[in-house]
Write an enzyme that holds these catalytic residues in place. Structure first.
Site, mmCIF file in Angstrom:
data_model
loop_
_atom_site.group_PDB
_atom_site.id
_atom_site.type_symbol
_atom_site.label_atom_id
_atom_site.label_comp_id
_atom_site.label_asym_id
_atom_site.label_seq_id
_atom_site.Cartn_x
_atom_site.Cartn_y
_atom_site.Cartn_z
ATOM 1 N N GLU A 193 -95.416 20.443 84.865
ATOM 2 C CA GLU A 193 -95.038 21.801 85.263
ATOM 3 C C GLU A 193 -93.518 21.922 85.226
ATOM 4 O OE1 GLU A 193 -95.366 24.977 88.992
ATOM 5 O OE2 GLU A 193 -96.229 22.967 89.193
ATOM 6 N N ASN A 251 -94.391 28.893 85.486
ATOM 7 C CA ASN A 251 -94.788 29.891 86.471
ATOM 8 C C ASN A 251 -94.465 31.285 85.961
ATOM 9 O OD1 ASN A 251 -95.654 28.382 89.066
ATOM 10 N ND2 ASN A 251 -93.827 27.289 88.386
ATOM 11 N N GLU A 283 -98.992 29.660 84.855
ATOM 12 C CA GLU A 283 -99.539 29.694 86.204
ATOM 13 C C GLU A 283 -99.138 31.003 86.874
ATOM 14 O OE1 GLU A 283 -98.351 26.233 88.343
ATOM 15 O OE2 GLU A 283 -99.159 24.827 86.854
ATOM 16 N N ASP A 313 -102.505 30.104 90.279
ATOM 17 C CA ASP A 313 -101.687 29.236 91.130
ATOM 18 C C ASP A 313 -101.887 29.595 92.604
ATOM 19 O OD1 ASP A 313 -99.912 27.250 91.724
ATOM 20 O OD2 ASP A 313 -98.121 28.354 91.124
ATOM 21 N N GLU A 369 -102.497 20.640 94.006
ATOM 22 C CA GLU A 369 -101.077 20.454 94.292
ATOM 23 C C GLU A 369 -100.907 19.662 95.586
ATOM 24 O OE1 GLU A 369 -98.173 23.866 92.918
ATOM 25 O OE2 GLU A 369 -99.744 24.682 94.195
#
Length: 413
Positions: A193, A251, A283, A313, A369
């Site tokens: 990520e 993101n 995400e 997310d 996560e």
């Protein structure tokens, strides 16, 4: 029964003064109210107010200029009492609240997980009749939190100016750091990520919490993302030259897809660098998916048709419905790390296993996560989770360090 250690008088670490909390008892029944007052006095609390309804409670608090704690019975006036708590929380007249109510099991479970109620610190729920040791623990909890607040005061970050953000973007100070995602069953790297950092010349390395609100406010989020995407492409090209391939996640705020500009930029970028769409994953936070416009839905679909993967997310922290999950073209759920901290709690386990089943039923992958310890990792594996990321597995790294890490002899690739 030996009572837990408690001293209602706390020495302020900052002020050095002796401090004893003030308490308001809001209880309909005079007998229950009197019992709570006597229990508080027994525990050394002397600054006590009492009221049998919200109006009298408000009048007393206003007259005294506020109190530290409200012990509140919701009783048959739950809505009225919650409105009262919202008012005193909003105007700063009360710091914390504890409920003195018989709650249904599902309500008790929900409330016990809360750290805040109507803007007030949530200290817990007391059963009726209230046990002295339970009341003592509520007061003890408040004292501990007050000391922590004095030792670690909340930082007040100055919002960066638009000029500063634009300067930083123009000079390339916003950098992508990369945190690996793992197949926890095999310990192999399953992707990474991209996390933004601002290498500020004066304030040092800044995290998103220090500047993201400003970037959004100044409508510069697209410009920042485009720079991160270009840096990600640079990393992917370097990996390709080494014979390595990797999926990179970025993101994305749902509002960025309200226009076609961003999807067109992604399509152009993939063609220029000759990468398949599956190289990228976007995400999107769950709470940004409520009431999204038609153009956003179409652009989500467009990204999927390019081959890009889409992940919801912070799953579990928003309000999306099963209908929404089925209607939107996402193919991954990413469970928020806050939800797995207490991995041995039966409620946590029930939530994780149900999310695993949901992901399987919808033919979606699941990433966890916040894998912050071996205990959490092992617990997740036992519940059928395969993919995760977190500090226990690997921390975010600058692009060059990440590239070196992937090529090290003992790298999990």
């Amino acid at each position: 029964m030996e009572l837990p250690e408690f001293s209602p008088q706390v020495i302020g670490r900052v002020t050095g003064e002796m401090y004893s909390p003030s308490v308001l008892v809001l209880e309909d029944q005079s007998f229950q109210r009197g019992a709570l007052v006597k229990a508080l006095q027994h525990l050394g609390i002397n600054d006590i107010l009492q009221a049998d309804d919200s109006e009298r409670a408000m009048a007393q608090i206003s007259r005294e200029g506020g109190v530290d704690i409200v012990l509140c019975d919701l009783g048959h006036s739950a809505v009225n009492r919650l409105e009262f708590l919202a008012r005193v929380g909003e105007n700063g007249m009360v710091r914390a609240v504890a409920l003195c109510s018989e709650l249904r099991p599902e309500l008790r479970r929900a409330v016990q997980q809360m750290t805040c109620l109507s803007g007030l610190q949530m200290l817990g729920v007391l059963n009726k009749p209230t046990q002295l040791y339970a009341l003592q623990e509520i007061l003890n909890r408040y004292s501990r939190r007050r000391l922590v607040a004095e030792i670690e005061p909340s930082p007040h970050y100055r919002l960066p100016s638009e000029e500063d953000v634009r300067r930083g973007l123009a000079l390339g100070e916003f950098k992508a750091w990369f945190q690996p995602k793992f197949n926890m069953k095999t310990a192999a790297v399953a992707g990474a990520e991209a996390l933004v950092r601002w290498e500020h010349p004066v304030r040092g390395l800044l995290l998103p919490k220090d500047f993201l609100a400003a970037v959004l406010a100044y409508d510069l989020i697209d410009e920042m993302l485009k720079q991160l995407l270009e840096q990600g492409m640079g990393l992917l090209n370097a990996l390709r030259r080494c014979g390595l391939g990797l999926e990179l996640a970025f993101n994305l705020h749902a509002s960025q897809l309200a226009r076609n500009d961003l999807t067109e930029h992604v399509e152009h970028l993939l063609k220029c660098h000759d990468f398949p769409g599956s190289t990228l994953l976007f995400e999107v936070a769950e709470n940004g998916l409520l009431d999204i416009p038609r153009t956003t839905r179409e652009n989500l679909l467009r990204l999927r048709m390019m081959g890009c993967n889409l992940s919801i997310d912070d799953f579990g922290m928003g309000f999306s419905s099963l209908t929404l999950l089925c209607q939107l073209p996402f193919n991954q759920l990413k469970l928020d790390g806050q939800l797995v901290r207490s991995i041995e709690d039966p409620r946590t386990q029930a939530m994780v296993t149900s999310t695993v089943a949901l992901a399987r039923a919808l033919n979606m992958s699941l990433v966890i996560e916040g894998v912050a310890s071996q205990v959490i990792r092992d617990g997740l594996l036992k519940m059928g989770c395969s993919f995760g990321q977190g500090f226990h597995l690997a921390r975010p790294m600058e692009a060059q360090r990440f590239l070196q890490w992937l090529q090290e002899p003992d790298s999990p690739t």
